[in-house]
Design an enzyme around this catalytic site. Structure first.
Site, PDB file in Angstrom:
ATOM      1  N   CYS A 115       0.844  -1.195   0.000  1.00  0.00           N
ATOM      2  CA  CYS A 115       0.000   0.000   0.000  1.00  0.00           C
ATOM      3  C   CYS A 115       0.883   1.251   0.000  1.00  0.00           C
ATOM      4  O   CYS A 115       1.810   1.352   0.816  1.00  0.00           O
ATOM      5  CB  CYS A 115      -0.880  -0.045   1.244  1.00  0.00           C
ATOM      6  SG  CYS A 115      -1.616   1.541   1.627  1.00  0.00           S
ATOM      7  N   ASN A 149       6.098   1.012 -11.310  1.00  0.00           N
ATOM      8  CA  ASN A 149       5.520   0.581 -12.580  1.00  0.00           C
ATOM      9  C   ASN A 149       4.011   0.735 -12.529  1.00  0.00           C
ATOM     10  O   ASN A 149       3.359   0.154 -11.650  1.00  0.00           O
ATOM     11  CB  ASN A 149       5.860  -0.892 -12.833  1.00  0.00           C
ATOM     12  CG  ASN A 149       5.508  -1.322 -14.243  1.00  0.00           C
ATOM     13  OD1 ASN A 149       6.094  -0.846 -15.198  1.00  0.00           O
ATOM     14  ND2 ASN A 149       4.532  -2.200 -14.363  1.00  0.00           N
ATOM     15  N   GLU A 150       3.493   1.559 -13.417  1.00  0.00           N
ATOM     16  CA  GLU A 150       2.036   1.688 -13.582  1.00  0.00           C
ATOM     17  C   GLU A 150       1.306   1.883 -12.247  1.00  0.00           C
ATOM     18  O   GLU A 150       0.494   1.040 -11.851  1.00  0.00           O
ATOM     19  CB  GLU A 150       1.478   0.507 -14.363  1.00  0.00           C
ATOM     20  CG  GLU A 150       2.043   0.415 -15.762  1.00  0.00           C
ATOM     21  CD  GLU A 150       1.320  -0.591 -16.652  1.00  0.00           C
ATOM     22  OE1 GLU A 150       0.680  -1.508 -16.101  1.00  0.00           O
ATOM     23  OE2 GLU A 150       1.414  -0.460 -17.881  1.00  0.00           O
ATOM     24  N   GLU A 308       6.043   1.312 -23.235  1.00  0.00           N
ATOM     25  CA  GLU A 308       5.777  -0.114 -23.487  1.00  0.00           C
ATOM     26  C   GLU A 308       4.706  -0.251 -24.553  1.00  0.00           C
ATOM     27  O   GLU A 308       3.727   0.496 -24.540  1.00  0.00           O
ATOM     28  CB  GLU A 308       5.194  -0.802 -22.235  1.00  0.00           C
ATOM     29  CG  GLU A 308       6.090  -0.953 -21.064  1.00  0.00           C
ATOM     30  CD  GLU A 308       5.353  -1.644 -19.906  1.00  0.00           C
ATOM     31  OE1 GLU A 308       4.355  -2.345 -20.142  1.00  0.00           O
ATOM     32  OE2 GLU A 308       5.773  -1.453 -18.765  1.00  0.00           O
ATOM     33  N   TRP A 316      -2.793 -11.369 -21.402  1.00  0.00           N
ATOM     34  CA  TRP A 316      -3.744 -11.134 -20.317  1.00  0.00           C
ATOM     35  C   TRP A 316      -5.146 -10.797 -20.796  1.00  0.00           C
ATOM     36  O   TRP A 316      -6.001 -10.444 -20.010  1.00  0.00           O
ATOM     37  CB  TRP A 316      -3.219 -10.037 -19.384  1.00  0.00           C
ATOM     38  CG  TRP A 316      -2.594  -8.866 -20.097  1.00  0.00           C
ATOM     39  CD1 TRP A 316      -1.265  -8.705 -20.378  1.00  0.00           C
ATOM     40  CD2 TRP A 316      -3.257  -7.720 -20.641  1.00  0.00           C
ATOM     41  NE1 TRP A 316      -1.056  -7.528 -21.062  1.00  0.00           N
ATOM     42  CE2 TRP A 316      -2.256  -6.897 -21.228  1.00  0.00           C
ATOM     43  CE3 TRP A 316      -4.583  -7.294 -20.684  1.00  0.00           C
ATOM     44  CZ2 TRP A 316      -2.554  -5.693 -21.864  1.00  0.00           C
ATOM     45  CZ3 TRP A 316      -4.873  -6.096 -21.313  1.00  0.00           C
ATOM     46  CH2 TRP A 316      -3.863  -5.308 -21.892  1.00  0.00           C
ATOM     47  N   LYS A 357       4.794 -15.603 -19.530  1.00  0.00           N
ATOM     48  CA  LYS A 357       5.594 -16.378 -20.496  1.00  0.00           C
ATOM     49  C   LYS A 357       4.931 -16.479 -21.867  1.00  0.00           C
ATOM     50  O   LYS A 357       5.592 -16.815 -22.837  1.00  0.00           O
ATOM     51  CB  LYS A 357       5.934 -17.753 -19.940  1.00  0.00           C
ATOM     52  CG  LYS A 357       4.749 -18.580 -19.523  1.00  0.00           C
ATOM     53  CD  LYS A 357       5.228 -19.868 -18.867  1.00  0.00           C
ATOM     54  CE  LYS A 357       4.131 -20.587 -18.132  1.00  0.00           C
ATOM     55  NZ  LYS A 357       3.633 -19.832 -16.958  1.00  0.00           N
ATOM     56  N   PHE A 358       3.624 -16.197 -21.946  1.00  0.00           N
ATOM     57  CA  PHE A 358       2.977 -16.211 -23.261  1.00  0.00           C
ATOM     58  C   PHE A 358       2.861 -14.811 -23.858  1.00  0.00           C
ATOM     59  O   PHE A 358       2.142 -14.601 -24.822  1.00  0.00           O
ATOM     60  CB  PHE A 358       1.601 -16.891 -23.174  1.00  0.00           C
ATOM     61  CG  PHE A 358       1.720 -18.350 -22.836  1.00  0.00           C
ATOM     62  CD1 PHE A 358       2.364 -19.219 -23.709  1.00  0.00           C
ATOM     63  CD2 PHE A 358       1.223 -18.847 -21.641  1.00  0.00           C
ATOM     64  CE1 PHE A 358       2.503 -20.560 -23.393  1.00  0.00           C
ATOM     65  CE2 PHE A 358       1.370 -20.185 -21.324  1.00  0.00           C
ATOM     66  CZ  PHE A 358       2.010 -21.047 -22.200  1.00  0.00           C
TER      67      PHE A 358
HETATM   68  C1  GLA Z   1       2.132  -3.756 -18.204  1.00  0.00           C
HETATM   69  C2  GLA Z   1       3.343  -3.808 -17.301  1.00  0.00           C
HETATM   70  C3  GLA Z   1       4.429  -4.705 -17.801  1.00  0.00           C
HETATM   71  C4  GLA Z   1       3.851  -5.962 -18.382  1.00  0.00           C
HETATM   72  C5  GLA Z   1       2.894  -5.591 -19.479  1.00  0.00           C
HETATM   73  C6  GLA Z   1       2.325  -6.793 -20.188  1.00  0.00           C
HETATM   74  O1  GLA Z   1       2.112  -2.702 -19.049  1.00  0.00           O
HETATM   75  O2  GLA Z   1       3.871  -2.544 -17.047  1.00  0.00           O
HETATM   76  O3  GLA Z   1       5.281  -5.008 -16.713  1.00  0.00           O
HETATM   77  O4  GLA Z   1       3.197  -6.670 -17.398  1.00  0.00           O
HETATM   78  O5  GLA Z   1       1.829  -4.881 -18.940  1.00  0.00           O
HETATM   79  O6  GLA Z   1       1.478  -6.430 -21.241  1.00  0.00           O
END
Ligand code: GLA
Length: 661
Positions: A115, A149-150, A308, A316, A357-358
């Site tokens: 958190c 990250n995000e 990215e 996903w 991994k995919f």
């Molecule tokens: C996000 C994350 C990455 C990865 C990608 C996969 O954008 O920042 O670490 O998990 O998704 O699409």
């Protein structure tokens, strides 16, 4: 502040060599050279390796990698790995694990498992980031910092004990006096009056709906907690390495519901965006364009970084379609056309194990004998030819109003229709403009919008009085505004503006609304244009506005559906429904009225964008397209075009626009 290196367009992506034996690093740097990779992001999820036990930092493994990259001309965007706190840390401080709105404390084993408000997490973050900053201060390979990250994805709001304590302090600071909070939240409704700050809880899951003003404030608070966690790191890094830009990557501007990116933008040195295609959507390149335009807009028009995207499939979504030949190239160049100075991927080499991994990589499991690798190498060469674009701008005459607060407020519970969603209207208007070949910026409703010929407000449910005045001034001074239904309804506390709807915009639009008539699911009404419309109908009473089109049937038959109010030197248009097919035509009328120039007669499979003296022609269709009215030298093959330019199916042509000799 944009990273000084690499020169030209940055090319590369997230790189996780810690998942591979040492010899793969040698192969990777050779492949990076082959593809022209010049920037990689390292260490984003490597806290457990950087600090294997509390207070013992181990950077030797990373030094070796960075040195090898540096020796091969690859610069480093160095990650702070706070999105992946180590198992030992979480075991020692289980109170950092976030709690969902439903009261579930999440477990370890994913990521984002701490958190942002938890004191132990903030302390450990500061310690680690200081150690990292001190270690890499002055390293010639490190050109920028990539914090976390995000943020906010997937952990937007946390409901743990630390969050509640911080929330109360936040409220105290915001309202000072508990009676001010009671007024703002309208707590006389359902007898919720508070007499002490300690009585106030987070807006947890409830068997009925929770006070909307409380939820709106919790959204603001939660987003602010993530920003504090970011700023804590940024300030340490700025102190240690003052010349290096600091950023964090957005989880796709248009998908970031919980993060108010107008606020975030002020804290970042450079805007970094992630974008992934909705694989099954046939026109997913329009969503890509929208994400890129919003990134450029939150960057204030300055170049931004595509941090990215994917070389091929993601892993996903329900069905993870691979990109077709040429698709990655179109995607990458579209981001550049719309202002990105980088083309970066998640990730360089596809993982063999773990949750992703995919997911594709620049180097796929199939290796370098693959079509995908050949495309990666070709793209690297193309990007070198676009180096001159670096730092250049994209100009737009049309802006769309985008406000995260309105997004949050609109999508709380118990609105007149479940079909009222922020993205639905935003997407519809953006798509219509995209198909009209109109490049757009996004703006906050309080921003200086005087430079745009047309401003469209597709979904401004929450609109403060100050923002409404801003729009009013814009129109009076000669601007042309188009507002869609259910806008200007509430203020910043989700309280309805006084009087008939749309309270904040009544005067500007020259009308009032007597009654909403939401339509049934799948129900349509007909407009006087003959086009069907869905979702919404309402009884508009003009008071100064003229009726341009009306409802031909349905609950508001014979009453206005599209109006125009001439005010000062400009005009304010209002659209009271969601046209099924006719939105583009209605929009075109407003654009024509305002004199917005745009290419005519082009198929809407062709994306045409101008940046820095170049015109990008991206053909998303499966037929060649011929464009008139553009001329110049093709950047990729040096051919001069002075007549019509034909872009093959699926191809991209970029012309350096030069007048005919
Ligand atoms: C996000 C994350 C990455 C990865 C990608 C996969 O954008 O920042 O670490 O998990 O998704 O699409």
């Amino acid at each position: 502040m944009y990273p000084e290196r690499p020169a030209g367009i940055a090319y590369g992506g997230d790189y996780n060599p810690e998942q591979w034996p040492r010899e793969v690093l040698e192969e990777d740097v050779a492949l990076m050279r082959e593809a022209g990779v010049n920037l990689v992001t390292l260490g984003l999820f490597s806290w457990a390796l950087m600090e294997p036990e509390e207070g013992r930092f181990a950077f030797g493994w990373l030094d070796e990698i960075i040195d090898r990259l540096h020796a091969n001309g690859v610069a480093v965007d160095l990650g702070t790995p706070t999105a992946a706190p180590p198992a030992w840390f979480v075991a020692r401080h289980p109170d950092v694990l976030p709690v969902t709105r439903e009261g579930v404390r999440i477990g370890f084993g994913g990521r984002q498992s701490a958190c942002s408000s938890a004191p132990a997490f903030r302390e450990a973050t500061a310690r680690l980031v200081r150690a990292l900053g001190e270690h890499y201060r002055g390293h010639p390979a490190v050109v920028m910092w990539h914090v976390h990250n995000e943020y906010g994805a997937p952990l937007g709001e946390c409901y743990c004990e630390h969050s509640v304590a911080a929330w109360r302090a936040w409220l105290r600071q915001k309202y000072r006096d508990i009676s001010a909070l009671n007024d703002a939240w309208g707590t006389t409704f359902w007898g919720q009056t508070y007499t002490d700050w300690a009585e106030i809880d987070a807006p947890r899951a409830n068997h009925t709906t929770v006070n909307p003003a409380q939820r709106l404030d919790y959204a603001r608070f939660s987003d602010g907690q993530h920003r504090e966690h970011y700023a804590l790191q940024r300030d340490i890094l700025r102190e240690l390495t003052p010349g290096l830009p600091v950023t964090t990557n957005f989880a796709g501007t248009v998908n970031c519901k919980s993060t108010d990116l107008w606020q975030w933008a002020r804290e970042l040195d450079v805007i970094a965006n992630d974008h992934y295609l909705q694989a099954e959507r046939p026109d997913n390149h329009i969503d890509l364009a929208m994400s890129a335009d919003l990134a450029r807009s939150v960057a204030g028009g300055r170049p931004w970084m595509l941090m990215e995207h994917s070389a091929g499939a993601v892993n996903w979504q329900p069905r993870n379609l691979a990109k077709r030949p040429g698709e990655m190239r179109r995607n990458s160049l579209a981001h550049v056309a719309r202002g990105s100075d980088s083309v970066l991927f998640f990730q360089f080499r596809a993982s063999r194990f773990g949750a992703e991994k995919f997911h594709s990589g620049m180097v796929p499991h199939a290796g370098t004998g693959s079509e995908q690798w050949r495309e990666i190498v070709r793209l690297g060469a193309d990007l070198r030819k676009l180096a001159g674009l670096r730092g250049s701008r994209v100009r737009a005459e049309v802006a769309l109003v985008w406000d995260w607060e309105s997004y949050w407020a609109l999508e709380l519970d118990w609105r007149p229709s479940v079909d009222l969603t922020f993205r639905e209207r935003m997407d519809a208007f953006y798509e219509a403009l995209w198909r009209e070949h109109v490049t757009v910026d996004f703006v906050h409703p309080s921003a200086d919008i005087s430079g745009y010929r047309v401003v469209v407000a597709p979904s401004s449910y929450l609109l403060t009085e100050a923002s409404a005045k801003n729009l009013h001034r814009y129109v009076e001074a000669g601007g042309h505004l188009l507002v869609s239904y259910f806008s200007g309804i509430v203020d910043e506390h989700d309280t309805i503006h006084p009087g008939a709807h749309p309270g904040a915009l009544r005067e500007l639009l020259g009308l009032s609304i007597e009654e909403f008539h939401p339509l049934r699911e799948h129900e349509t009404v007909t407009l006087t244009t003959g086009d069907p419309a869905r979702v919404w109908s309402e009884r508009v009473r003009p008071a100064g506005a003229v009726t341009v089109e009306g409802f031909a049937d349905g609950p508001d038959a014979g009453h206005p559906a599209l109006t125009r109010h001439d005010l000062g030197a400009g005009s304010a248009w209002y659209l009271a429904t969601a046209p099924v097919t006719g939105l583009r035509d209605l929009l075109a009328r407003v654009l024509d009225h305002a004199g917005v120039s745009r290419p005519r007669g082009l198929p809407d499979t062709l994306e045409l964008v101008r940046r820095g003296g170049h015109v990008f022609l991206i053909n998303h269709g499966d037929r060649p397209v011929t464009a008139e009215g553009v001329s110049g030298v093709s950047v990729f093959d040096g051919v001069r075009h002075d007549g019509p330019v034909t872009v093959p199916a699926g191809a991209v042509t970029v012309l350096l626009e030069t007048p005919r000799p």
